[in-house]
Scaffold this motif. Structure first.
Motif, short mmCIF file in Angstrom:
data_model
loop_
_atom_site.label_atom_id
_atom_site.label_comp_id
_atom_site.label_asym_id
_atom_site.label_seq_id
_atom_site.Cartn_x
_atom_site.Cartn_y
_atom_site.Cartn_z
N GLU A 34 -0.74 7.17 0.18
CA GLU A 34 -1.22 5.87 -0.27
C GLU A 34 -0.76 5.57 -1.70
N LEU A 35 -0.76 6.58 -2.54
CA LEU A 35 -0.27 6.40 -3.91
C LEU A 35 1.20 5.99 -3.90
N ALA A 36 2.00 6.66 -3.07
CA ALA A 36 3.42 6.34 -2.98
C ALA A 36 3.64 4.93 -2.44
N ALA A 37 2.71 4.45 -1.61
CA ALA A 37 2.81 3.11 -1.04
C ALA A 37 2.34 2.03 -2.00
N GLY A 38 1.84 2.43 -3.18
CA GLY A 38 1.38 1.47 -4.17
C GLY A 38 -0.03 0.97 -3.94
N ASN A 39 -0.83 1.73 -3.20
CA ASN A 39 -2.17 1.28 -2.85
C ASN A 39 -3.27 1.78 -3.78
N PHE A 40 -2.90 2.48 -4.85
CA PHE A 40 -3.88 2.94 -5.84
C PHE A 40 -3.59 2.32 -7.21
N VAL A 41 -4.64 2.00 -7.92
CA VAL A 41 -4.56 1.71 -9.34
C VAL A 41 -5.11 2.93 -10.07
N LEU A 42 -4.29 3.56 -10.90
CA LEU A 42 -4.69 4.78 -11.61
C LEU A 42 -4.55 4.55 -13.11
N PRO A 43 -5.62 4.14 -13.80
CA PRO A 43 -5.55 4.01 -15.25
C PRO A 43 -5.27 5.36 -15.90
#
Length: 302
Positions: free
Chosen positions: A32-41
């Motif tokens: 999901e991170l690779a797909a751009g589905n997370f916002v990680l400040p």
């Protein structure tokens, strides 16, 4: 759980999320991170790393996690943390120490499954602290390990941990030792879980073919791995930005010109790197891992 706060202890976390479930959840979160589905400040760091605050927002589900961590390496346990997970009308508060060790083990399971040889049977764990047991559990979940060497500065602590894990995994042989070089000489997989500020071994002491996980060093001043290791290894990190800000060994290798290529775990799951004799996974921990375990506790899937 709608309209109420669910409070979970460390025991509740362990009972609800076994290691195999944690590995699957963390693997999905990196996809999901690779797909751009997370916002990680960016991680907030206070008191020279004594207090950390991490967060992650998962756009498709509209859910978020925040973790506050207090770290005191001279105390037991060294990590005290609280995780808050929230969604639409839902909120969960859980023991963060258990989630941290579980998700750190789980990401090592994901990386080991990706990078280590499929027939690996020998594991060496360097470190006897709170992170060490879940390192063992994770690797045993993805590889047919028959022999585990527990290596620590204190033989008493290494022996105690080996006995505890032997009771949990009676089919596996556990050997405690304080001799790092001997413990890594013929192993297939190494897990480094220490707070060392200097490399734990020399690159020349390693087998020609080996996979190494390094999760202990989380500050620029800390180093578990030797600089020379990076010249001949495929290096995978949880997140490039985090590694370049927080991993002492990665920062040193890049600044010295020893390392010029970092592969992120998320994209590598879909496009695995070409196999090399030595592989390294370096993790400093990122928020999507905490979200993955908290979401599993809440019954949410990516």
């Amino acid at each position: 759980m709608l309209g109420q706060v669910l409070v979970l202890s460390a025991e509740d976390v362990r009972n609800a999320v076994p290691m195999s479930t944690a590995i699957d959840a963390v693997r999905d979160s990196f996809r999901e991170l690779a797909a751009g589905n997370f916002v990680l400040p960016p991680r907030q760091i206070f008191g020279d790393g004594a207090v950390l605050v991490m967060s992650a927002y998962h756009s498709p589900t509209g859910t978020a996690v925040v973790k506050k961590i207090g770290i005191a390496l001279d105390q037991v346990p060294a990590i005290r943390a609280t995780v808050i997970w929230t969604g639409a009308g839902e909120q969960l508060v859980a023991d963060g120490g258990s989630i941290t060790t579980l998700r750190t083990g789980a990401v090592v399971g994901v990386a080991t499954d990706l990078l280590a040889r499929a027939d690996a049977i020998r594991l060496t764990v360097i470190g006897t602290g709170a992170q060490a047991p879940d390192q063992v559990r994770a690797v045993l979940a993805v590889r047919p390990i028959t022999d585990v060497t527990i290596t620590g500065r204190s033989l008493d602590r290494a022996t105690a941990l080996a006995r505890a894990l032997a009771a949990e995994f009676p089919e596996v042989r556990f050997t405690p030792t304080t001799d790092v070089e001997a413990s890594i000489a013929t192993t297939n997989i190494i897990c480094c879980a220490t707070s060392s500020s200097t490399p734990l071994f020399e690159a020349d002491a390693l087998p020609v073919e080996v996979h190494i996980n390094a999760i202990g060093a989380f500050r620029p001043t800390m180093r578990e791995l030797p600089r020379a290791l990076f010249t001949t290894s495929t290096v995978v990190v949880d997140q490039r930005e985090a590694a370049l800000e927080e991993s002492g060994e990665v920062i040193d290798a890049v600044e010295s010109g020893t390392l010029d290529s970092l592969i992120e775990l998320g994209p590598a799951l879909s496009d695995p790197p070409a196999p090399t004799a030595r592989t390294v996974f370096k993790s400093v921990g990122i928020g999507c891992q905490d979200w993955a375990i908290a979401a599993a506790l809440a019954g949410i899937r990516c």
